[in-house]
Design an enzyme around this catalytic site. Structure first.
Site, mmCIF file in Angstrom:
data_model
loop_
_atom_site.group_PDB
_atom_site.id
_atom_site.type_symbol
_atom_site.label_atom_id
_atom_site.label_comp_id
_atom_site.label_asym_id
_atom_site.label_seq_id
_atom_site.Cartn_x
_atom_site.Cartn_y
_atom_site.Cartn_z
ATOM 1 N N CYS A 170 -6.229 -5.103 6.163
ATOM 2 C CA CYS A 170 -7.375 -6.007 6.102
ATOM 3 C C CYS A 170 -7.152 -7.212 7.133
ATOM 4 C CB CYS A 170 -7.783 -6.414 4.944
ATOM 5 S SG CYS A 170 -6.629 -7.345 3.870
ATOM 6 N N ARG B 155 -10.820 -10.577 -3.492
ATOM 7 C CA ARG B 155 -9.599 -10.658 -3.454
ATOM 8 C C ARG B 155 -9.488 -12.059 -4.043
ATOM 9 N NH1 ARG B 155 -6.337 -12.789 1.957
ATOM 10 N NH2 ARG B 155 -7.975 -14.574 1.857
ATOM 11 N N ARG C 170 1.010 -19.518 11.825
ATOM 12 C CA ARG C 170 -0.189 -18.985 12.386
ATOM 13 C C ARG C 170 -1.081 -20.160 12.737
ATOM 14 N NH1 ARG C 170 -2.989 -15.877 7.323
ATOM 15 N NH2 ARG C 170 -4.956 -15.952 8.302
ATOM 16 N N ARG D 109 -12.965 -12.767 0.946
ATOM 17 C CA ARG D 109 -12.095 -13.779 0.501
ATOM 18 C C ARG D 109 -12.782 -14.890 -0.293
ATOM 19 N NH1 ARG D 109 -10.830 -12.671 6.241
ATOM 20 N NH2 ARG D 109 -8.610 -12.775 6.689
ATOM 21 N N HIS E 48 -8.025 -19.666 9.876
ATOM 22 C CA HIS E 48 -9.221 -19.172 9.156
ATOM 23 C C HIS E 48 -10.642 -19.474 9.794
ATOM 24 C CE1 HIS E 48 -6.284 -17.939 6.074
ATOM 25 N NE2 HIS E 48 -7.071 -17.236 5.950
ATOM 26 N N ASN F 76 -2.194 -10.777 9.107
ATOM 27 C CA ASN F 76 -2.198 -12.250 9.340
ATOM 28 C C ASN F 76 -1.181 -12.833 8.758
ATOM 29 O OD1 ASN F 76 -4.520 -11.360 10.704
ATOM 30 N ND2 ASN F 76 -5.809 -12.419 9.019
ATOM 31 N N ASP F 77 -0.804 -13.015 7.501
ATOM 32 C CA ASP F 77 0.413 -13.561 7.035
ATOM 33 C C ASP F 77 1.592 -12.858 7.301
ATOM 34 O OD1 ASP F 77 -0.575 -16.119 6.181
ATOM 35 O OD2 ASP F 77 -1.659 -15.001 4.420
ATOM 36 N N GLU G 264 1.467 -8.922 2.394
ATOM 37 C CA GLU G 264 1.458 -9.816 3.243
ATOM 38 C C GLU G 264 2.935 -10.775 3.481
ATOM 39 O OE1 GLU G 264 -2.135 -12.533 3.094
ATOM 40 O OE2 GLU G 264 -1.827 -12.425 0.824
HETATM 41 C C1 PEP Z 1 -3.908 -11.802 6.115
HETATM 42 O O1 PEP Z 1 -3.024 -12.687 5.608
HETATM 43 O O2 PEP Z 1 -3.716 -10.833 7.032
HETATM 44 C C2 PEP Z 1 -5.239 -11.781 5.356
HETATM 45 C C3 PEP Z 1 -6.260 -10.783 5.334
HETATM 46 O O3 PEP Z 1 -5.553 -12.755 4.618
HETATM 47 P P1 PEP Z 1 -5.818 -14.523 5.169
HETATM 48 O O4 PEP Z 1 -6.098 -14.005 6.909
HETATM 49 O O5 PEP Z 1 -6.936 -14.849 4.251
HETATM 50 O O6 PEP Z 1 -4.762 -15.031 4.913
HETATM 51 MG MG MG Z 2 -3.267 -13.830 4.219
#
Ligand code: PEP
Ligand code: MG
Length: 544
Positions: free
Chosen positions: A500, A331, A463, A295, A188, A452-453, A429
């Site tokens: 996203c 979110r 990650r 977020r 993050h 991402n997740d 996700e």
């Molecule tokens: C994701 O997981 O792609 C996402 C947008 O949420 P975050 O990166 O905050 O986990």
């Molecule tokens: Mg996520």
């Protein structure tokens, strides 16, 4: 001159003075104090310095986030005067003949432990405050003051690592670039750097003992390079390149006010990802059609206690008012994994990414969730709000969420507080959510794919683990197939779907996503116009 290679997380170039940021986790050594009186004087000086720092922080917080949030610094000032705490430190220096650092560290730990073992939740949460106070004293004792962003000239921040909560607290106007020794491209902190439009490198093999605040450096986010004490020639070349980059960005500005429409007439939505109310400036500046991911957990990070309903309400209301009727998707809390907050007192876990986080915390601790939902429903009256729930793995979770939302609505009605029930969607996700997206689509208003997740859980790649960056491939065939599956299932039920996660911001994939039927891409504000350009240059039907 010395150069170092690292992994770029945001492409951009910066040049300026370095500020080395040291961390709180001091390795305090027990030393015999020859002169205990001198140690007491050092302690008093460190305390005086801390009082001044806390006053500055308090005044800044009052201006930026209001009296309520600023009150924590008053609590710290009071704690700093606490007789039991100070007596314990003095006593240890005098009776054991030790250095002030050691006495502060041990006393801080003892008091934190004592608070942590108390029944009362408020007292429990004070453990983090005592630690904080002790760390502040320690920093002052060892001469590592905090960065004073007010007096700092725009600089390149160099650190071993940065946590998301440290990053959100920084004054973005004063940061030219970030360079860290550790960290992963998908963390993050990296996402924040991209969101802040700041050139950033991670995994740069620097020895922080050899780098001093004030040294000059160049950070090249295209080549993943940092140059310390560059030659005059490199400085000239860098200035030219900064000029070229600025020109390119200016060229993109001509796309402002234009539609996100393909050459053959298909329109899509391009929204922005943000982490705080302060990011709205970048959103408006880059002409986003809305906010696709706020977020909200960043409201909880970098704080000493839970943000109140009123504080959250004011933040959400402000975003909605500033976006003036454009869609704002907030979110709900996604705390856990790399986003840790002391006052949640979450236990240490072996696998935090697969642990107690996000919606799981909200469903297990509904009081926290309800406070946020109340603030959201109240704020919904002031604009075009949608709520989005993270980390969903089952239809049962959605049912449970709706039950809690119902309760919140009933309570607000009983209290005669104005509210509105906004559109509700979920993040896709987890592979589980993908596989049952057909059923989930019937229950919710929209999907937003968190690549991402989704990449982390599908490819079994943490990650946060920098060693695995080379294996972390969000364009893996499995992910692309999953995206298609989710889009098809959403559309079957007449629901819209966006992306996203960071993958949505890759202009090389824009064409594929639009062809796959993705309705919305939510990206860092700095990427809005680049994605708009890609959309406007493509055709949905293959050329020819
Ligand atoms: C994701 O997981 O792609 C996402 C947008 O949420 P975050 O990166 O905050 O986990
Ligand atoms: Mg996520």
């Amino acid at each position: 001159m010395q150069s170092f290679l690292g992994k770029p997380v945001y492409k951009g170039i910066a040049m300026g003075p370095v500020v080395v940021l040291k961390h709180d986790d001091f390795q305090v050594k027990r030393k015999k104090a020859e002169d205990t009186e001198a140690e007491i004087i050092r302690l008093e000086q460190a305390k005086e310095q801390a009082e001044k720092q806390l006053q500055v922080l308090h005044d800044k917080a009052v201006k930026e986030v209001g009296e309520d949030s600023a009150a924590i610094f008053e609590v710290h000032q009071m704690m700093l005067e606490d007789e039991d705490y100070l007596d314990a430190i003095h006593n240890m220096i005098q009776t054991e003949g030790v250095n002030a650092e050691y006495a502060v560290a041990v006393t801080g730990d003892n008091f934190a432990e004592m608070f942590a073992s108390m029944e009362d939740d408020y007292m429990k949460a004070r453990a983090a405050d005592v630690k904080d106070i002790s760390n502040r004293l320690l920093k002052n004792l060892v001469g590592e003051g905090e960065i004073d962003f007010r007096s700092m000239e725009p600089s390149i921040i160099v650190a071993e690592d940065l946590s998301p909560s440290e990053t959100v607290q920084m004054d973005k106007e004063k940061i030219l670039a970030f360079v860290t020794v550790h960290g992963s491209t998908n963390s993050h902190t990296a996402i924040l750097a991209r969101m802040m439009n700041i050139p950033a490198l991670i995994g740069v093999p620097l020895n922080l003992e050899e780098i001093h605040t004030g040294m000059k450096a160049v950070v090249d986010g295209f080549q993943g390079k940092m140059i310390l004490e560059p030659t005059g020639e490199i400085c000239r070349q860098t200035s030219d390149r900064i000029g070229e980059e600025t020109e390119k960005l200016q060229l993109l500005q001509t796309l402002k006010g234009k539609e996100n429409i393909t050459l053959d007439g298909k329109k899509i939505n391009i929204y922005a990802n943000i982490g705080s109310v302060g990011d709205i400036g970048y959103v408006l500046e880059n002409d986003a059609g809305g906010i696709g991911l706020f977020r909200s957990e960043f409201l909880y990070l970098g704080k000493k206690d839970f943000p109140s309903e009123e504080e959250q309400f004011q933040a959400y209301k402000k975003v909605l008012q500033m976006m003036a009727g454009k869609k704002v998707i907030i979110r709900t809390l996604d705390i856990g994994a790399d986003k840790q907050v002391d006052y949640f007192t979450l236990e240490k876990e072996d696998n935090p990414a697969m642990g107690y986080r996000a919606i799981r915390i909200c469903l297990k601790q509904p009081e926290i969730f309800k406070t946020q939902l109340r603030a959201l429903l109240r704020a919904a009256v002031f604009g075009n709000l949608s709520i989005m729930y993270p980390m969903i793995i089952s239809t049962e979770e959605v049912t449970q969420i709706y039950e809690i939302v119902d309760q919140v609505q009933r309570e607000l009605e009983e209290e005669q507080i104005p509210y509105k029930l906004p559109e509700q969607g979920i993040m896709i996700e987890t592979p589980a959510a993908v596989m049952i997206s057909d059923e989930l689509a019937e229950m919710v208003d929209f999907f937003s794919i968190g690549t991402n997740d989704l990449t982390q859980y599908t490819l079994a790649i943490d990650r946060q683990n920098a060693k695995l960056d080379d294996f972390y491939n969000p364009q893996h065939k499995a992910i692309m197939k999953m995206i298609q599956m989710v889009v098809d299932n959403a559309h079957k039920h007449g629901k819209w779907v966006g992306i996203c996660g960071e993958l949505g911001a890759n202009p090389e994939l824009t064409e594929s996503f639009v062809r796959m039927g993705v309705d919305e891409l939510s990206v860092a504000p700095s990427m809005i116009l680049k994605i708009r350009k890609a959309v406007r240059e493509m055709k949905v039907l293959p050329k020819g």
